[in-house]
Design an enzyme around this catalytic site. Structure first.
Site, PDB file in Angstrom:
ATOM      1  N   GLN A  35    -164.630 -19.255  58.068  1.00 23.64           N
ATOM      2  CA  GLN A  35    -163.388 -19.060  57.302  1.00 23.64           C
ATOM      3  C   GLN A  35    -163.023 -17.580  57.260  1.00 23.64           C
ATOM      4  O   GLN A  35    -163.842 -16.737  56.888  1.00 23.64           O
ATOM      5  CB  GLN A  35    -163.576 -19.624  55.880  1.00 23.64           C
ATOM      6  N   LYS A  71    -160.054 -28.637  54.000  1.00 23.86           N
ATOM      7  CA  LYS A  71    -160.584 -29.047  55.307  1.00 23.86           C
ATOM      8  C   LYS A  71    -161.618 -30.146  55.134  1.00 23.86           C
ATOM      9  O   LYS A  71    -161.643 -31.118  55.889  1.00 23.86           O
ATOM     10  CB  LYS A  71    -161.192 -27.838  56.035  1.00 23.86           C
ATOM     11  N   ASP A 106    -161.883 -23.366  66.610  1.00 26.16           N
ATOM     12  CA  ASP A 106    -160.752 -22.488  66.272  1.00 26.16           C
ATOM     13  C   ASP A 106    -160.106 -21.918  67.529  1.00 26.16           C
ATOM     14  O   ASP A 106    -158.975 -21.441  67.484  1.00 26.16           O
ATOM     15  CB  ASP A 106    -161.240 -21.332  65.383  1.00 26.16           C
TER      16      ASP A 106
END
Lengths: 373, 373
Positions: free
Chosen positions: B177, B133, B200
């Site tokens: 994460q 990422k 997200d």
């Protein structure tokens, strides 16, 4: 002879949508009826010269028996096989259960649940609903609080009242009567209600939690919760069954689909852009119709034995009625009740459940806030 | 001969699920494969002695052509008619578009989007994803911020870092994460992320707004957003089409179904409690498979011409591979690509889209916060 029944259910094309519908079930996207459902097979022995009343099973059976007095009784039974799900009766049971729980809580911890209703404007139908809610609260022992604001009240005023109720420990549920005047933004107003007091369950957090695995909403919207309660209390198995929800409004269709999914049904949502809705609906073991189109779902749309929950309340012209109209559902009851295993009538099906579920949500809220089990 | 292909896809029974899968696509409820899908009709001319590689169309077509060098070319074409949706290529295009927009914003208002990633513990796979990422951010000009906390960090510590990033105006997206260590409550932690920075899209408010008519989420979860982008950019029409989503995880299946519904498809969700999933799937014009069961969806489950988005990334034993395993999707590619109209390969389909969509969400967030159009 059967044609008189067919033409009764075909009246959707001429149905007159009264303001009543809007208040009962705020506007859902209009469903475009499919180009002419397949005609039902003619039923030679059902001699109903006048449309059959949409009523509890006993009376309907009596009417059927009278209409078919010269007919083979076996045919009459085959023509009316669905169990009628009596929403009035179930709602009464629930109100009684809520009343008992409220008394128990009051005795144990001295707390009485409180429901605040905010009404803006002077729509007659909204006033009637607010009055009915107040009566229902009184009957079970919920204390109701009411604010009436004029039609030209500002969004700010409404939100100020909501904020006051949010902070008031004697209020456990807050309800803003819809529809709101056009100059107001529903979203801003509904979002101002604390999610812990959102007994209508319309807050996006509640809908999000309803959609998500492993999460539970604080409140489930009242009408879809009522649909599920009717299924549960009628002994309809949901897990593993095919379910179709017709309509996808925020208030009924969408949360109903999410609830069925949470109960492990395999859910399909049919809406105005769906091609061949009858094909999909015919696969369903459970149908929840919540689209606001009179008599849309015909007998030919239904899998034999399916359970049908009809949320629609649509007024259609009826010169024979003193009011000039009568109420019918989204499902053609006369046809559907011959194919389905169980069906809710309109009126007397889902309608009475909505207020019962509001009382239940208000009780749940008070229990949660006061950690009363 | 076709049996070698069938046995390749039948390997789900012996699939070895490596930790890799969990990190790529956090656990979804296990799907119980149906009792033996119907065998495909034998295809006499497809002489593939070894399993076909799961690769872009040109190479697959070349392999097919070589395998069938003595065959009737018409048969070979009929056997491999699906357009391969190249996720790598689409993801590259999106990353380039995001890069151009970031440069434009920087030139115009001097703002660079910022993405904060919080990693707890030292899982190798999570570390790899975070590194990837960061690299992807660097490549498009997003500034990345990283916090690494030990495995035994407290929930409070994680939430404290989230709160700091919530308040930091140079951070426009915050990502925790997953998976988190077992002693932490995912819900508490994810809910702490400001919904304006929840790139997200996992916050219940975002999911709720995704489910509701007339509302839009701040962010759409990256993997389902990637699925939709693949459909759009492949010219697949969605409105009015039948769509089936297999799997109902919070991260992929549920939001994918809600997105298809918002795009006016008629959506059904198939899950572990669904009876005869192949029957429903066979009606779909669009299939999104996100269940985490290797090769579950067989050729016989697919309507000819359907578009298939395969989200699954499942390692299966493969002694012929230097690593001892290879990655396959939830869809039996060899069978499906002969029936479908378009299909994503695994790997190289949905996989590369997730990070591309994360970059896109971070850019959107910065634009929204700074009111940059």
């Amino acid at each position: 002879m059967a044609s008189s029944i067919l033409s009764d259910c075909s009246s959707c094309a001429t149905s007159r949508l009264l303001p009543l519908r809007r208040a009962l079930h705020p506007p859902t996207p209009r469903f475009r009826p499919s180009p002419g459902p397949a005609p039902l097979p003619r039923r030679p022995l059902l001699a109903a010269a006048t449309p059959l009343p949409l009523l509890p099973r006993a009376r309907r059976m009596a009417a059927l028996a009278a209409a078919a007095s010269s007919a083979d009784p076996a045919t009459v039974l085959a023509d009316a096989s669905a169990k009628i799900i009596d929403g009035k009766l179930v709602a009464k049971q629930i109100r009684e259960e809520v009343g008992v729980e409220i008394a128990r809580m009051k005795d144990a911890i001295g707390v009485v649940p409180g429901l605040a209703v905010i009404l803006v404007g002077s729509r007659k139908d909204s006033q009637t609903y607010v009055r009915n809610k107040k009566r229902a609260c009184d009957a079970v022992g919920i204390k109701s609080y009411e604010v009436n604001l004029p039609e030209d009240a500002s969004e700010y005023e409404v939100i100020k009242h909501i904020a006051t109720f949010n902070d008031d420990p004697s209020v456990h549920g807050i309800l803003v009567q819809l529809p709101l005047p056009r100059h107001m933004n529903d979203e801003n107003i509904l979002n101002a209600v604390s999610i812990e007091k959102d007994v209508d369950g319309f807050h996006p957090v509640n809908i999000g939690r309803l959609a998500m695995q492993g999460r539970d909403p604080f409140f489930v919207p009242c009408t879809p919760k009522g649909c599920m309660e009717l299924l549960h209390r009628s002994g309809v198995e949901i897990k593993g069954k095919r379910a179709v929800v017709i309509g996808r409004s925020n208030i009924v269709g969408t949360p109903a689909a999410l609830l069925l999914q949470k109960a492990n049904a395999t859910v399909s949502i049919v809406h105005s852009k769906t091609k061949n809705p009858e094909e999909i609906t015919r696969q369903a073991d459970i149908i929840i119709a919540a689209v606001g189109v009179a008599n849309l779902v015909r007998g030919s749309w239904i899998k034999p034995g399916a359970a049908i929950i009809d949320v629609g309340i649509n007024p259609v012209d009826d010169p024979a009625s003193p009011r000039g109209y009568r109420l019918v559902g989204d499902v053609c009851f006369e046809e559907a009740s011959k194919v389905a295993g169980a069906i809710t009538p309109v009126p007397g099906g889902v309608g009475p459940m909505t207020i019962a579920m509001l009382l239940s949500n208000t009780l749940d809220s008070a229990k949660r806030i006061h950690k009363f089990k």
